[in-house]
Design an enzyme around this catalytic site. Structure first.
Site, PDB file in Angstrom:
ATOM      1  N   ARG A   1       0.826  -1.219   0.000  1.00 41.22           N
ATOM      2  CA  ARG A   1       0.000   0.000   0.000  1.00 41.22           C
ATOM      3  C   ARG A   1       0.856   1.264   0.000  1.00 41.22           C
ATOM      4  O   ARG A   1       0.457   2.294   0.567  1.00 41.22           O
ATOM      5  CB  ARG A   1      -0.971   0.025   1.186  1.00 41.22           C
ATOM      6  CG  ARG A   1      -2.055  -1.031   1.099  1.00 41.22           C
ATOM      7  CD  ARG A   1      -3.142  -0.797   2.142  1.00 41.22           C
ATOM      8  NE  ARG A   1      -4.013  -1.961   2.225  1.00 41.22           N
ATOM      9  CZ  ARG A   1      -4.569  -2.427   3.346  1.00 41.22           C
ATOM     10  NH1 ARG A   1      -4.343  -1.817   4.493  1.00 41.22           N
ATOM     11  NH2 ARG A   1      -5.353  -3.474   3.336  1.00 41.22           N
TER      12      ARG A   1
ATOM     13  N   ARG B   1      -3.282   6.611   1.170  1.00 38.96           N
ATOM     14  CA  ARG B   1      -3.823   7.822   1.780  1.00 38.96           C
ATOM     15  C   ARG B   1      -2.858   8.570   2.694  1.00 38.96           C
ATOM     16  O   ARG B   1      -3.122   9.712   3.066  1.00 38.96           O
ATOM     17  CB  ARG B   1      -5.099   7.469   2.559  1.00 38.96           C
ATOM     18  CG  ARG B   1      -6.285   7.178   1.663  1.00 38.96           C
ATOM     19  CD  ARG B   1      -7.500   6.775   2.468  1.00 38.96           C
ATOM     20  NE  ARG B   1      -7.330   5.456   3.069  1.00 38.96           N
ATOM     21  CZ  ARG B   1      -8.138   4.947   3.997  1.00 38.96           C
ATOM     22  NH1 ARG B   1      -9.159   5.672   4.452  1.00 38.96           N
ATOM     23  NH2 ARG B   1      -7.939   3.742   4.478  1.00 38.96           N
TER      24      ARG B   1
ATOM     25  N   ARG C   1      -6.870  11.092  -5.713  1.00 35.67           N
ATOM     26  CA  ARG C   1      -8.090  10.354  -5.360  1.00 35.67           C
ATOM     27  C   ARG C   1      -9.312  11.265  -5.395  1.00 35.67           C
ATOM     28  O   ARG C   1     -10.403  10.843  -5.799  1.00 35.67           O
ATOM     29  CB  ARG C   1      -7.907   9.748  -3.958  1.00 35.67           C
ATOM     30  CG  ARG C   1      -9.133   9.061  -3.345  1.00 35.67           C
ATOM     31  CD  ARG C   1      -9.434   7.737  -4.027  1.00 35.67           C
ATOM     32  NE  ARG C   1     -10.605   7.106  -3.448  1.00 35.67           N
ATOM     33  CZ  ARG C   1     -11.849   7.369  -3.806  1.00 35.67           C
ATOM     34  NH1 ARG C   1     -12.091   8.300  -4.727  1.00 35.67           N
ATOM     35  NH2 ARG C   1     -12.871   6.737  -3.260  1.00 35.67           N
TER      36      ARG C   1
ATOM     37  N   ASP D   1      -6.926  -3.322  -7.086  1.00 37.28           N
ATOM     38  CA  ASP D   1      -7.527  -3.913  -5.894  1.00 37.28           C
ATOM     39  C   ASP D   1      -7.788  -5.390  -6.163  1.00 37.28           C
ATOM     40  O   ASP D   1      -8.027  -5.785  -7.318  1.00 37.28           O
ATOM     41  CB  ASP D   1      -8.841  -3.210  -5.535  1.00 37.28           C
ATOM     42  CG  ASP D   1      -9.314  -3.569  -4.124  1.00 37.28           C
ATOM     43  OD1 ASP D   1      -8.835  -2.930  -3.167  1.00 37.28           O
ATOM     44  OD2 ASP D   1     -10.123  -4.505  -3.984  1.00 37.28           O
TER      45      ASP D   1
ATOM     46  N   TYR E   1     -15.129 -12.407   0.534  1.00 36.31           N
ATOM     47  CA  TYR E   1     -15.907 -11.204   0.227  1.00 36.31           C
ATOM     48  C   TYR E   1     -17.108 -11.538  -0.652  1.00 36.31           C
ATOM     49  O   TYR E   1     -18.189 -10.960  -0.489  1.00 36.31           O
ATOM     50  CB  TYR E   1     -15.028 -10.167  -0.467  1.00 36.31           C
ATOM     51  CG  TYR E   1     -13.999  -9.539   0.431  1.00 36.31           C
ATOM     52  CD1 TYR E   1     -14.340  -8.481   1.279  1.00 36.31           C
ATOM     53  CD2 TYR E   1     -12.685  -9.990   0.445  1.00 36.31           C
ATOM     54  CE1 TYR E   1     -13.393  -7.896   2.113  1.00 36.31           C
ATOM     55  CE2 TYR E   1     -11.729  -9.420   1.273  1.00 36.31           C
ATOM     56  CZ  TYR E   1     -12.093  -8.366   2.104  1.00 36.31           C
ATOM     57  OH  TYR E   1     -11.155  -7.792   2.934  1.00 36.31           O
TER      58      TYR E   1
END
Length: 343
Positions: free
Chosen positions: A26, A30, A39, A76, A151
């Site tokens: 990552r 952010r 973003r 992702d 998921y």
């Protein structure tokens, strides 16, 4: 003219490189103000993943800032269920959501159209390889079938992925079919990334740690082995990292069983155990991401312990999981400088 060294690839081939190459899971994220700015103009998170201009930009941002030894494609793990029309969306404050799949839905899954849906990802990979510094390894990736399936069954992440575990016990044939299907389409996805320019790929099994011993073999090891065997049958020189987060002692034999070149280690793996695993081949890891948030002495001590224990064998320095949004970019600079200053 000297040949460009890609140090991550050297380690994946079994060599010891000193100081070890470094990248962070990552690393495009952010914690970086430039990522947050990009973003903000992207629209949805999936729009960011599927817009090559933006995906290339955010992948390059941490390379420009820190000159990491590897760049990892910005995407992702859930683009596969998105390509399977499971209505994937990312809700602010809640994480990923999708339409839960059942036994009937599993039987109806088809691979047609997946490659076309993911074409923007392959374009991003191709453009990245052209734009990255020649010494920077480009990593592609996918989610492991078990993690992606959790998921798909629940329609979201859950604390211990109980819905998927329960479904697997109640519907073993359907669940095995789902894992096999995901393994096959994920292998093709990785092959296309390699063909587009990825130097190596990583398989993320982020939820491997919730499985018992028998289930780990059936749901985590065998599907990953199936992916790696398929990729290698098509691209024999492929270099592959497998990361089974939380697997602990079950990592004993994981490399041999899956065929991975290197195994990623989370921060809970004891360094003494990591050293034993390293005797069998390259490892990647495993600094606690919270040490990057803390900075200072906590960061320095964590780095030094890993380098002292593992720096004399084939090691790719990384975190034990993804960097968090709370991390200070200056702490990352200090991390890179300390790893690269090691002798």
């Amino acid at each position: 003219m000297t040949e460009t060294r890609r140090k991550v690839l050297e380690v994946l081939a079994g060599k010891t490189v000193s100081p070890p190459p470094i990248w962070l899971m990552r690393q495009a994220g952010r914690y970086l103000p430039e990522y947050r700015a990009t973003r903000a103009v992207a629209g949805s998170f999936l729009d960011l993943c599927y817009t090559p201009d933006l995906a290339v930009e955010v992948t390059l941002q941490p390379i420009r800032r820190y000159a990491f030894d590897a760049a990892i494609l910005f995407s992702d793990i859930l683009v596969i269920p998105d390509a399977l029309k499971r209505n994937v969306r990312f809700e602010e404050g809640h994480g990923p959501r999708m339409d839960p799949i059942n036994d009937d839905g599993i039987r109806l899954l088809k691979p047609e159209g997946i490659a076309e849906h993911l074409q923007p990802v392959f374009e991003t990979v191709s453009r990245l390889r052209a734009e990255l510094p020649s010494e920077t390894t480009l990593l592609g990736f996918c989610g492991a079938p078990w993690t992606v399936a959790t998921y798909m069954i629940a329609g979201q992440g859950t604390p211990d992925q109980a819905p998927a575990r329960l479904f697997a016990y109640r519907n073993p044939e359907a669940f095995d079919h789902l894992l096999g299907f995901l393994a096959d389409v994920s292998a093709e996805y990785l092959v296309r990334q390699i063909d587009a320019g990825a130097d190596a790929v990583q398989i993320f099994d982020s939820w491997a740690g919730v499985l018992g011993e028998e289930e780990f073999t059936r749901y985590a090891v065998k599907p990953v082995q199936r992916i790696i065997a398929s990729v290698r049958a098509q691209r024999p020189q492929a270099r592959i990292i497998a990361f089974a987060k939380g697997a602990g002692q079950l990592l004993n034999g994981y490399r041999q069983a899956t065929g991975a070149d290197a195994i990623g280690l989370d921060w809970t793996v004891p360094l003494s155990f990591a050293k034993d695993l390293q005797k069998e081949g390259p490892i990647q890891g495993n600094l606690d991401p919270m040490r990057v948030v803390a900075g200072g002495v906590a960061l320095e001590e964590g780095i030094d312990r890993i380098l002292d224990a593992l720096g004399h064998g084939p090691l790719i320095f990384n975190l034990g999981h993804g960097i968090t949004p709370q991390a200070d970019p200056d702490h990352v600079s200090a991390l890179v400088a300390r790893v690269r200053g090691a002798r």
